[in-house]
Design a protein around this motif. Structure first.
Motif, PDB file in Angstrom:
ATOM      1  N   LEU A  84       0.948  -1.116   0.114  1.00  0.00           N
ATOM      2  CA  LEU A  84       0.086  -0.097   0.107  1.00  0.00           C
ATOM      3  C   LEU A  84       0.917   1.265   0.187  1.00  0.00           C
ATOM      4  N   PHE A  85       0.844   2.107  -1.020  1.00  0.00           N
ATOM      5  CA  PHE A  85       1.543   3.315  -0.999  1.00  0.00           C
ATOM      6  C   PHE A  85       0.628   4.371  -1.061  1.00  0.00           C
ATOM      7  N   TYR A  86       1.038   5.497  -0.561  1.00  0.00           N
ATOM      8  CA  TYR A  86       0.224   6.738  -0.180  1.00  0.00           C
ATOM      9  C   TYR A  86       1.298   8.055  -0.599  1.00  0.00           C
ATOM     10  N   ILE A 140      -2.532   0.057  -4.214  1.00  0.00           N
ATOM     11  CA  ILE A 140      -2.102  -1.289  -3.854  1.00  0.00           C
ATOM     12  C   ILE A 140      -1.324  -1.572  -5.088  1.00  0.00           C
ATOM     13  N   ILE A 141       0.122  -1.827  -5.028  1.00  0.00           N
ATOM     14  CA  ILE A 141       0.830  -2.068  -6.063  1.00  0.00           C
ATOM     15  C   ILE A 141       1.566  -3.499  -5.810  1.00  0.00           C
ATOM     16  N   ASP A 142       1.600  -4.347  -6.799  1.00  0.00           N
ATOM     17  CA  ASP A 142       2.461  -5.501  -6.769  1.00  0.00           C
ATOM     18  C   ASP A 142       4.015  -5.238  -6.894  1.00  0.00           C
ATOM     19  N   MET A 143       4.825  -5.628  -5.995  1.00  0.00           N
ATOM     20  CA  MET A 143       6.156  -5.120  -6.195  1.00  0.00           C
ATOM     21  C   MET A 143       7.071  -6.724  -6.101  1.00  0.00           C
ATOM     22  N   ASN A 144       7.997  -6.826  -7.154  1.00  0.00           N
ATOM     23  CA  ASN A 144       8.676  -7.876  -7.104  1.00  0.00           C
ATOM     24  C   ASN A 144       9.771  -8.102  -6.106  1.00  0.00           C
TER      25      ASN A 144
END
Length: 180
Positions: A84-86, A140-144
């Motif tokens: 979760l980024f803001y 919400i972002i998927d990160m590897n």
């Protein structure tokens, strides 16, 4: 004969391990919300008209895994998962603005944005100057966990000068892992 059942691992509904037990009552918690970070802009950053600019966050509030890159102003987590980024970007110009936006980008591509148009009609001071406008966004972002990075950018378009991203803790960016 009654027996004791020992459970060694406790999980949430998504299968993420919350804590483990060694069988003797000692628990080890799992930090599923790590890594996490938050940075803010202490000094005001001048930006060019009609140019998307990376926000140069100059103060680190916290960075649990040293994943914040203060030379490129980006976060590259070392654990894969959903994050979760803001961000809150405070944009300002004293001569009036036609259009402003701010974004969170993953690997240079826009993921979430805040935009305002025709701001001249919304000026709120007696001398007809623009007061600071805050733009908040989250996603919400998927990160590897290896090469994916996120950054925050700001943009102003107007007919004057003095474009800036406001410091003094008004602009901030953060994020944390929420699961796999």
């Amino acid at each position: 004969m009654a027996g004791i059942i020992k459970v060694n691992q406790y999980q949430d509904f998504n299968g993420n391990t919350l804590f483990t037990s060694d069988g003797s009552g000692n628990l080890t918690t799992q930090n599923i919300n790590y890594p996490m970070f938050q940075v803010h802009l202490e000094s005001t950053q001048s930006i060019s008209n009609n140019t998307t600019t990376i926000v140069q966050f100059d103060e680190v509030d916290f960075d649990t895994a040293s994943c914040w890159d203060s030379s490129n102003y980006r976060f590259t987590p070392n654990v894969a998962g959903k994050y979760l980024f803001y961000k809150n970007i405070s944009l300002d110009n004293s001569s009036g603005v036609y259009y402003m936006s701010s974004e969170i980008r993953k690997n240079g591509s826009t993921v979430t944005t805040g935009r305002i148009m025709n701001i001249n009609a919304n000026q709120s001071t007696s001398d007809n100057t623009l007061e600071t406008i805050n733009q908040f966004a989250s996603g919400i972002i998927d990160m590897n966990g290896t090469s994916d990075y996120v950054e925050a950018v700001g943009y102003l378009y107007n007919t004057g000068s003095n474009n800036q991203i406001t410091g003094s803790n008004r602009s901030m960016f953060g994020g944390y892992r929420i699961g796999s």
